[in-house]
Scaffold this motif. Structure first.
Motif, PDB file in Angstrom:
ATOM      1  N   VAL A  95     -17.569 -16.959  26.840  1.00 45.56           N
ATOM      2  CA  VAL A  95     -18.030 -17.181  25.438  1.00 45.56           C
ATOM      3  C   VAL A  95     -16.370 -17.872  24.863  1.00 45.56           C
ATOM      4  CG1 VAL A  95     -18.452 -16.802  23.317  1.00 45.56           C
ATOM      5  CG2 VAL A  95     -19.925 -16.242  24.933  1.00 45.56           C
ATOM      6  N   LEU A  96     -15.386 -16.734  25.167  1.00 44.23           N
ATOM      7  CA  LEU A  96     -14.031 -17.109  24.720  1.00 44.23           C
ATOM      8  C   LEU A  96     -13.532 -18.229  25.539  1.00 44.23           C
ATOM      9  CD1 LEU A  96     -11.435 -16.316  23.006  1.00 44.23           C
ATOM     10  CD2 LEU A  96     -10.960 -14.879  25.065  1.00 44.23           C
ATOM     11  N   MET A 123      -1.976 -16.806  31.667  1.00 44.77           N
ATOM     12  CA  MET A 123      -2.391 -16.074  30.582  1.00 44.77           C
ATOM     13  C   MET A 123      -3.748 -15.500  30.790  1.00 44.77           C
ATOM     14  SD  MET A 123      -1.319 -19.035  28.244  1.00 44.77           S
ATOM     15  CE  MET A 123      -0.436 -18.172  26.474  1.00 44.77           C
ATOM     16  N   HIS A 124      -3.984 -15.424  31.889  1.00 45.39           N
ATOM     17  CA  HIS A 124      -5.455 -14.667  32.263  1.00 45.39           C
ATOM     18  C   HIS A 124      -6.622 -15.046  31.702  1.00 45.39           C
ATOM     19  CE1 HIS A 124      -2.506 -12.241  34.548  1.00 45.39           C
ATOM     20  NE2 HIS A 124      -1.857 -12.151  33.318  1.00 45.39           N
ATOM     21  N   LEU A 125      -6.716 -16.143  31.239  1.00 49.00           N
ATOM     22  CA  LEU A 125      -8.094 -16.588  30.534  1.00 49.00           C
ATOM     23  C   LEU A 125      -9.228 -16.711  31.374  1.00 49.00           C
ATOM     24  CD1 LEU A 125      -9.012 -17.788  27.997  1.00 49.00           C
ATOM     25  CD2 LEU A 125      -8.849 -19.818  28.695  1.00 49.00           C
ATOM     26  N   LYS A 126      -8.956 -16.720  32.785  1.00 51.05           N
ATOM     27  CA  LYS A 126     -10.146 -16.866  33.612  1.00 51.05           C
ATOM     28  C   LYS A 126     -10.621 -15.471  34.008  1.00 51.05           C
ATOM     29  CE  LYS A 126      -7.606 -16.503  37.853  1.00 51.05           C
ATOM     30  NZ  LYS A 126      -7.057 -17.261  39.121  1.00 51.05           N
ATOM     31  N   HIS A 127     -10.075 -14.404  33.425  1.00 48.50           N
ATOM     32  CA  HIS A 127     -10.663 -13.045  33.533  1.00 48.50           C
ATOM     33  C   HIS A 127     -11.429 -12.642  32.236  1.00 48.50           C
ATOM     34  CE1 HIS A 127      -8.758 -12.644  37.147  1.00 48.50           C
ATOM     35  NE2 HIS A 127      -7.528 -12.819  36.566  1.00 48.50           N
ATOM     36  N   PHE A 172      -5.224 -26.235  31.642  1.00 51.54           N
ATOM     37  CA  PHE A 172      -6.176 -25.368  31.583  1.00 51.54           C
ATOM     38  C   PHE A 172      -5.940 -24.221  32.595  1.00 51.54           C
ATOM     39  CE2 PHE A 172     -10.340 -23.588  33.039  1.00 51.54           C
ATOM     40  CZ  PHE A 172     -10.516 -22.931  31.839  1.00 51.54           C
ATOM     41  N   TYR A 173      -5.636 -24.735  33.936  1.00 49.84           N
ATOM     42  CA  TYR A 173      -5.290 -24.176  35.175  1.00 49.84           C
ATOM     43  C   TYR A 173      -4.125 -23.125  34.734  1.00 49.84           C
ATOM     44  CZ  TYR A 173      -4.725 -22.967  39.850  1.00 49.84           C
ATOM     45  OH  TYR A 173      -4.745 -22.154  41.372  1.00 49.84           O
TER      46      TYR A 173
END
Length: 106
Positions: free
Chosen positions: A76-77, A68-72, A61-62
């Motif tokens: 909901v995603l 992959m810029h998921l934290k931005h 996840f980190y």
């Protein structure tokens, strides 16, 4: 009419990116060191397997969040990806536990 595209070079010459990469490498190294400590101190079993899976999910996840810029993304995603992943980890732990129970019954 010609357009001039200028690619602005950051004034810090990539210092911020290098710092971010070093922070990610440090965090992943610390989690890996914790995994090695667990591997040599806790007896094999479901608890140790669950710890390994949990730490592996944290590392994954980190990496996904940072590179992959998921934290931005919107929350909901993030939760729509994280919740099914938690169920998959739970399924793997349950299957490992049931698999070892079948070997004990025989």
């Amino acid at each position: 009419m010609s357009e001039h595209h200028s690619h602005a070079i950051p004034s810090d010459n990539g210092r911020a990116q290098r710092k971010r990469i070093l922070v990610v490498a440090a965090v992943l190294s610390i989690v890996t060191i914790i995994e090695f400590i667990i591997a040599f101190t806790i007896d094999a079993g479901t608890f140790r397997t669950a710890l390994f899976l949990g730490l592996t999910v944290i590392k994954a996840f980190y990496i996904v969040a940072d590179f992959m810029h998921l934290k931005h993304e919107v929350k909901v995603l993030i939760w729509s990806i994280l919740i099914p992943m938690i169920f998959v980890v739970w399924l793997v732990i349950a299957l490992i536990n049931e698999g070892s129970a079948i070997l004990q019954v025989r």
